[in-house]
Write an enzyme that holds these catalytic residues in place. Structure first.
Site, short mmCIF file in Angstrom:
data_model
loop_
_atom_site.label_atom_id
_atom_site.label_comp_id
_atom_site.label_asym_id
_atom_site.label_seq_id
_atom_site.Cartn_x
_atom_site.Cartn_y
_atom_site.Cartn_z
CG ASP A 60 -2.13 -0.91 1.03
OD1 ASP A 60 -2.87 -0.69 0.05
OD2 ASP A 60 -2.34 -1.83 1.83
CG ASP A 66 -3.44 6.44 4.37
OD1 ASP A 66 -4.28 7.29 4.71
OD2 ASP A 66 -3.63 5.62 3.46
NE ARG A 85 -0.97 1.73 4.09
CZ ARG A 85 -1.54 2.84 3.62
NH1 ARG A 85 -2.85 3.00 3.76
NH2 ARG A 85 -0.82 3.76 3.00
NE ARG A 130 -7.02 0.30 7.85
CZ ARG A 130 -6.61 0.33 6.59
NH1 ARG A 130 -5.83 1.30 6.18
NH2 ARG A 130 -6.98 -0.61 5.75
CG HIS A 158 -8.80 6.58 5.52
ND1 HIS A 158 -8.11 6.09 4.44
CD2 HIS A 158 -8.18 6.07 6.62
CE1 HIS A 158 -7.11 5.32 4.86
NE2 HIS A 158 -7.14 5.29 6.18
CB CYS A 243 -4.69 7.90 -0.97
SG CYS A 243 -6.42 7.79 -1.10
C1 CIR Z 1 -5.57 0.61 2.72
O1 CIR Z 1 -6.55 -0.08 2.97
O2 CIR Z 1 -4.86 1.07 3.60
C2 CIR Z 1 -5.23 0.89 1.27
N1 CIR Z 1 -5.57 -0.25 0.47
C3 CIR Z 1 -5.95 2.12 0.76
C4 CIR Z 1 -5.53 3.37 1.47
C5 CIR Z 1 -6.16 4.57 0.89
N2 CIR Z 1 -5.71 5.73 1.57
C6 CIR Z 1 -6.43 6.81 1.76
O3 CIR Z 1 -7.61 6.84 1.44
N3 CIR Z 1 -5.88 7.83 2.39
#
Ligand code: CIR
Length: 250
Positions: A60, A66, A85, A130, A158, A243
């Site tokens: 990711d 993030d 992550r 999260r 999120h 993201c």
């Molecule tokens: C996750 O689930 O962490 C990643 N597949 C997607 C993260 C997307 N990030 C965001 O919306 N800030």
């Protein structure tokens, strides 16, 4: 000047975290083309695009947003809610260290940058799968002088899946995922399609996914200048436009 930090798409992306979507094949070649077009759109919007060192084994890692929350004063290095992550943050901290004082979110706190929406001195932080209360409290302590508020979000990954900035005092919002009364002193535009609330506001323009033409019409009708971007492949990984970058005022 705005610096936009981005990160390469890892070849392992097929193993990304998924919470609300079923796994579908990601076309990596297409994803890379789209990512380059996204970076060009950021450059056209006046950003200097800087790629953080790639992390090929972290599926990711393209979702760099993030990993850190950056204001004019400080870079808060997140402790991502998904354990897979956590290894993403170190290289981002190294890239940000020459520009900002670094503060780390420590255990038991967790926070994903995608849960943090900042407009001026106002900061909303989503209580999501999260981001927890300890993470919110640590962020509040790190952002002295900002009004940091925890807000409930439901049914999405999120906070910024549910609401993002599209103008100086205007937000794009999915009222099914977040209470619109939270933003009482802002102008609100409601989405016209599911998943359409994530837009990237940068230097007065809005990068916006091609996938949501009816919401795009609403935004244009409200006078928002849109730069259409195809994000179909990162969308399969539950990613969107905010993201894939961290914006830092130089
Ligand atoms: C996750 O689930 O962490 C990643 N597949 C997607 C993260 C997307 N990030 C965001 O919306 N800030």
């Amino acid at each position: 000047m705005t610096i936009a930090f981005t990160r390469a798409l890892p070849l392992t992306m097929a193993r990304c975290e998924l919470t609300h979507l079923d796994r579908q094949p990601i076309d990596l070649e297409r994803a890379e083309e789209q990512h380059r077009a996204y970076e060009r759109a950021l450059a056209d919007a006046g950003c200097e695009v800087r790629r953080v060192a790639p992390a090929p084994d972290l599926p990711d890692s393209v979702f760099i947003e993030d990993t850190a929350v950056v204001t004019d004063e400080v870079a808060v290095i997140c402790r991502p809610g998904a354990e897979s992550r956590r290894g993403e943050t170190e290289a981002v901290a190294e890239a940000l260290a020459p520009l900002r004082r670094i503060v780390h979110i420590e255990a038991p706190g967790t926070i994903d940058g995608g849960d943090v929406l900042r407009v001026g001195r106002r900061v909303w932080v989503g209580r999501s799968g999260r981001t927890n209360e300890s993470g919110i409290e640590q962020l509040r302590n790190a952002l002295r002088g900002y009004d940091v508020r925890g807000v409930d979000v439901s049914g999405c990954l999120h906070l910024k899946s549910a609401v993002t900035q599209v103008g100086e005092r205007t937000l794009l919002l999915n009222p099914e995922r977040i209470d619109r009364n939270v933003f009482d002193d802002f102008d609100l535009i409601e989405i016209a399609e599911p998943y359409a609330a994530n837009a990237l506001y940068v230097n007065g323009v809005v990068l916006y996914p091609l996938a949501f033409p009816r919401t795009a019409d609403r935004l244009r009708a409200a006078g928002v200048e849109l730069v259409p971007v195809d994000a179909s492949e990162v969308a399969k990984a539950e990613g969107a436009l905010t993201c894939c970058s961290i914006l830092v005022r130089a």
